[in-house]
Design a protein around this motif. Sequence first.
Motif, PDB file in Angstrom:
ATOM      1  N   PRO A  18     -24.461 -36.394 -54.981  1.00  0.00           N
ATOM      2  CA  PRO A  18     -24.653 -36.151 -56.416  1.00  0.00           C
ATOM      3  C   PRO A  18     -26.130 -36.084 -56.786  1.00  0.00           C
ATOM      4  CG  PRO A  18     -23.913 -38.405 -56.013  1.00  0.00           C
ATOM      5  CD  PRO A  18     -23.795 -37.674 -54.710  1.00  0.00           C
ATOM      6  N   SER A  19     -26.445 -35.156 -57.669  1.00  0.00           N
ATOM      7  CA  SER A  19     -27.823 -34.990 -58.118  1.00  0.00           C
ATOM      8  C   SER A  19     -28.226 -36.120 -59.057  1.00  0.00           C
ATOM      9  CB  SER A  19     -27.973 -33.651 -58.838  1.00  0.00           C
ATOM     10  OG  SER A  19     -27.201 -33.660 -60.035  1.00  0.00           O
ATOM     11  N   SER A  20     -29.527 -36.269 -59.272  1.00  0.00           N
ATOM     12  CA  SER A  20     -30.007 -37.273 -60.225  1.00  0.00           C
ATOM     13  C   SER A  20     -29.524 -36.955 -61.630  1.00  0.00           C
ATOM     14  CB  SER A  20     -31.534 -37.349 -60.186  1.00  0.00           C
ATOM     15  OG  SER A  20     -32.118 -36.105 -60.562  1.00  0.00           O
ATOM     16  N   LEU A  21     -29.350 -35.673 -61.939  1.00  0.00           N
ATOM     17  CA  LEU A  21     -28.846 -35.284 -63.257  1.00  0.00           C
ATOM     18  C   LEU A  21     -27.419 -35.779 -63.446  1.00  0.00           C
ATOM     19  CD1 LEU A  21     -28.950 -33.805 -65.952  1.00  0.00           C
ATOM     20  CD2 LEU A  21     -28.404 -31.674 -64.734  1.00  0.00           C
ATOM     21  N   ARG A  22     -26.572 -35.574 -62.454  1.00  0.00           N
ATOM     22  CA  ARG A  22     -25.181 -36.030 -62.559  1.00  0.00           C
ATOM     23  C   ARG A  22     -25.119 -37.555 -62.725  1.00  0.00           C
ATOM     24  NH1 ARG A  22     -20.549 -33.381 -61.393  1.00  0.00           N
ATOM     25  NH2 ARG A  22     -21.707 -31.747 -60.297  1.00  0.00           N
ATOM     26  N   LYS A  23     -25.954 -38.259 -61.966  1.00  0.00           N
ATOM     27  CA  LYS A  23     -25.979 -39.725 -62.084  1.00  0.00           C
ATOM     28  C   LYS A  23     -26.430 -40.151 -63.482  1.00  0.00           C
ATOM     29  CE  LYS A  23     -27.016 -40.460 -57.164  1.00  0.00           C
ATOM     30  NZ  LYS A  23     -28.059 -40.896 -56.197  1.00  0.00           N
ATOM     31  N   ALA A  24     -27.480 -39.493 -63.995  1.00  0.00           N
ATOM     32  CA  ALA A  24     -28.003 -39.858 -65.311  1.00  0.00           C
ATOM     33  C   ALA A  24     -26.989 -39.607 -66.409  1.00  0.00           C
ATOM     34  CB  ALA A  24     -29.289 -39.077 -65.591  1.00  0.00           C
ATOM     35  N   LEU A  25     -26.252 -38.503 -66.305  1.00  0.00           N
ATOM     36  CA  LEU A  25     -25.263 -38.163 -67.332  1.00  0.00           C
ATOM     37  C   LEU A  25     -24.095 -39.135 -67.359  1.00  0.00           C
ATOM     38  CD1 LEU A  25     -25.247 -34.281 -66.958  1.00  0.00           C
ATOM     39  CD2 LEU A  25     -25.830 -35.548 -69.032  1.00  0.00           C
ATOM     40  N   SER A  26     -23.936 -39.906 -66.309  1.00  0.00           N
ATOM     41  CA  SER A  26     -22.896 -40.932 -66.294  1.00  0.00           C
ATOM     42  C   SER A  26     -23.365 -42.231 -66.954  1.00  0.00           C
ATOM     43  CB  SER A  26     -22.467 -41.230 -64.851  1.00  0.00           C
ATOM     44  OG  SER A  26     -21.875 -40.097 -64.263  1.00  0.00           O
ATOM     45  N   LEU A  27     -24.664 -42.279 -67.283  1.00  0.00           N
ATOM     46  CA  LEU A  27     -25.224 -43.518 -67.822  1.00  0.00           C
ATOM     47  C   LEU A  27     -25.704 -43.397 -69.265  1.00  0.00           C
ATOM     48  CD1 LEU A  27     -27.380 -44.526 -64.717  1.00  0.00           C
ATOM     49  CD2 LEU A  27     -25.123 -45.428 -65.353  1.00  0.00           C
ATOM     50  N   ARG A  28     -26.226 -42.219 -69.629  1.00  0.00           N
ATOM     51  CA  ARG A  28     -26.822 -42.074 -70.960  1.00  0.00           C
ATOM     52  C   ARG A  28     -26.836 -40.608 -71.383  1.00  0.00           C
ATOM     53  NH1 ARG A  28     -32.069 -39.974 -70.723  1.00  0.00           N
ATOM     54  NH2 ARG A  28     -33.023 -39.965 -68.643  1.00  0.00           N
ATOM     55  N   PRO A  29     -26.960 -40.350 -72.686  1.00  0.00           N
ATOM     56  CA  PRO A  29     -27.096 -38.959 -73.132  1.00  0.00           C
ATOM     57  C   PRO A  29     -28.449 -38.388 -72.704  1.00  0.00           C
ATOM     58  CG  PRO A  29     -26.377 -40.390 -74.930  1.00  0.00           C
ATOM     59  CD  PRO A  29     -26.823 -41.280 -73.808  1.00  0.00           C
ATOM     60  N   ILE A  30     -28.451 -37.125 -72.338  1.00  0.00           N
ATOM     61  CA  ILE A  30     -29.657 -36.418 -71.933  1.00  0.00           C
ATOM     62  C   ILE A  30     -30.123 -35.546 -73.097  1.00  0.00           C
ATOM     63  CG2 ILE A  30     -30.576 -34.647 -70.375  1.00  0.00           C
ATOM     64  CD1 ILE A  30     -30.032 -37.375 -69.072  1.00  0.00           C
ATOM     65  N   VAL A  31     -31.420 -35.566 -73.383  1.00  0.00           N
ATOM     66  CA  VAL A  31     -31.983 -34.748 -74.459  1.00  0.00           C
ATOM     67  C   VAL A  31     -32.621 -33.503 -73.856  1.00  0.00           C
ATOM     68  CG1 VAL A  31     -33.620 -34.637 -76.365  1.00  0.00           C
ATOM     69  CG2 VAL A  31     -32.420 -36.785 -75.880  1.00  0.00           C
ATOM     70  N   ALA A  32     -32.117 -32.349 -74.256  1.00  0.00           N
ATOM     71  CA  ALA A  32     -32.666 -31.072 -73.803  1.00  0.00           C
ATOM     72  C   ALA A  32     -33.626 -30.526 -74.860  1.00  0.00           C
ATOM     73  CB  ALA A  32     -31.541 -30.085 -73.522  1.00  0.00           C
ATOM     74  N   ASP A  33     -34.180 -29.350 -74.600  1.00  0.00           N
ATOM     75  CA  ASP A  33     -35.207 -28.789 -75.481  1.00  0.00           C
ATOM     76  C   ASP A  33     -34.601 -28.025 -76.654  1.00  0.00           C
ATOM     77  OD1 ASP A  33     -34.248 -26.556 -74.213  1.00  0.00           O
ATOM     78  OD2 ASP A  33     -36.132 -25.972 -73.268  1.00  0.00           O
ATOM     79  N   GLY A  34     -35.420 -27.221 -77.317  1.00  0.00           N
ATOM     80  CA  GLY A  34     -34.978 -26.447 -78.470  1.00  0.00           C
ATOM     81  C   GLY A  34     -35.132 -24.963 -78.241  1.00  0.00           C
ATOM     82  N   ALA A  35     -35.507 -24.250 -79.293  1.00  0.00           N
ATOM     83  CA  ALA A  35     -35.548 -22.786 -79.250  1.00  0.00           C
ATOM     84  C   ALA A  35     -36.635 -22.283 -78.300  1.00  0.00           C
ATOM     85  CB  ALA A  35     -35.791 -22.243 -80.650  1.00  0.00           C
TER      86      ALA A  35
END
Length: 450
Positions: A18-35
């Motif tokens: 599993p990627s670090s992204l998949r692990k992180a998404l199991s623990l907390r919300p991820i904030v992405a960018d905007g326009a």
Amino acid sequence: MSAFKLSTLPPPRSGLAPSSLRKALSLRPIVADGAMGTMIQDRNPALDDFLGHEGCNEVLNKTRPDLIADIHRAYFEVGVDAIETNTFGANLANLAEYGIEDQIYDLSKYGAEIARKVADQFSTPENPKWVFGSIGPGTKLPSLGHTTYQILKESYYQSAKGLIVGGVDALLVETSQDLLQVKAALNGCREAMKETDRDILLIAHITVEITGTMLLGSETLAALSSISSLGVDLIGLNCATGPAEMSEHLRQLSKNSLIPLSCMPNAGLPVLTPEGARYDLTPKELADALENFSANFGLRIVGGCCGTTPAHLKEVVERFKDIKMKNVSAEFEDGASSLYQFIPFRQENTYLSIGERSNANGSRAFKSALLEENWQGCIDIAKEQIGEGAHMIDLSVDYVGRDGVSDMREIASRYATSITLPIVLDSTEPAVLKAGLEVLGGRCVINSVN
């Protein structure tokens, strides 16, 4: 219906680590960018930067990587976890307008490489940064006959392949307006993902208009039914409206989806001015809405779309700094869908009724219409069954001496936009079933398999 509680994302495919992204998404919300588009406009690139393709922002991945990197950097500097590549228009329809459709792979790869380089500059072992490969819908909708599923799938494969080679952590099929286009994009992505040994997440975002449906009239649950069977890791909403107009649709997804949710709204509804569209939602209002959505619907990814700026995302980052993942319970209900609506297999007050008269072997009227190639007559027979209370429509074109693949394609493509109920594809011939599945945007039932 069965209740399930979501706590972790599904494991990666094929036993990959599993990627670090998949692990992180199991623990907390991820904030992405905007326009991205408005940020490019604000930097006012020169006409020469577009190599004669004015308005094609993806060309800047080749000519002005410094400009695109500067935009990515602006978002990371306010603390976002992930950025989207400048590849929203690196698709067949958009690039073909400029005569450069042969550059889908290259422009996608360049865009991913720029974003990856910037993300790595801001990433630390304690605070990794991620890249989402943006895959936009283009302007050709296969349900309306603008192009075919196979052509789109191949072009999306090229885009996804370039993004993966360029180093993205996730593929984001976004701003989707046609469920058949979504199928082509997701399946093209899945083909490309099979060729890598990295754990790439697959995310699907639909766009619900102010009318309450997708552009072609698809209800939210129809989209969920169609998309949920395609192996996505997250499903959500972006674009078209601000967060206020998304609330009810997110509630429906949260109540019914076993797939974690994502949301990237515009900065409110656009206000048309002589200078172009203006978006008036403030950073605080965006953060308020996303915080509320996270608490009520368990969002795993939040971010912004049109009109949102680093200032908006700075407020969101601050608000989500200490927010933990919210678990929600979903009532999963299995069923099928047309392009327009979802029909559960279990009916509360009656049995599931399948109209059987669109069948060349069971209906003289339908057989006659088929032999005469009276396609409107075939549609009328299906509509009669809708009026009589059918929940789904059986479609069988198998008839000795006929080209079943051609007949299925002709009739199913018309049923796709003329019939509001899910279609039961009825054939013993795999090629005939495939022809039907490639023109129907909903989730079909397959019958008579031997």
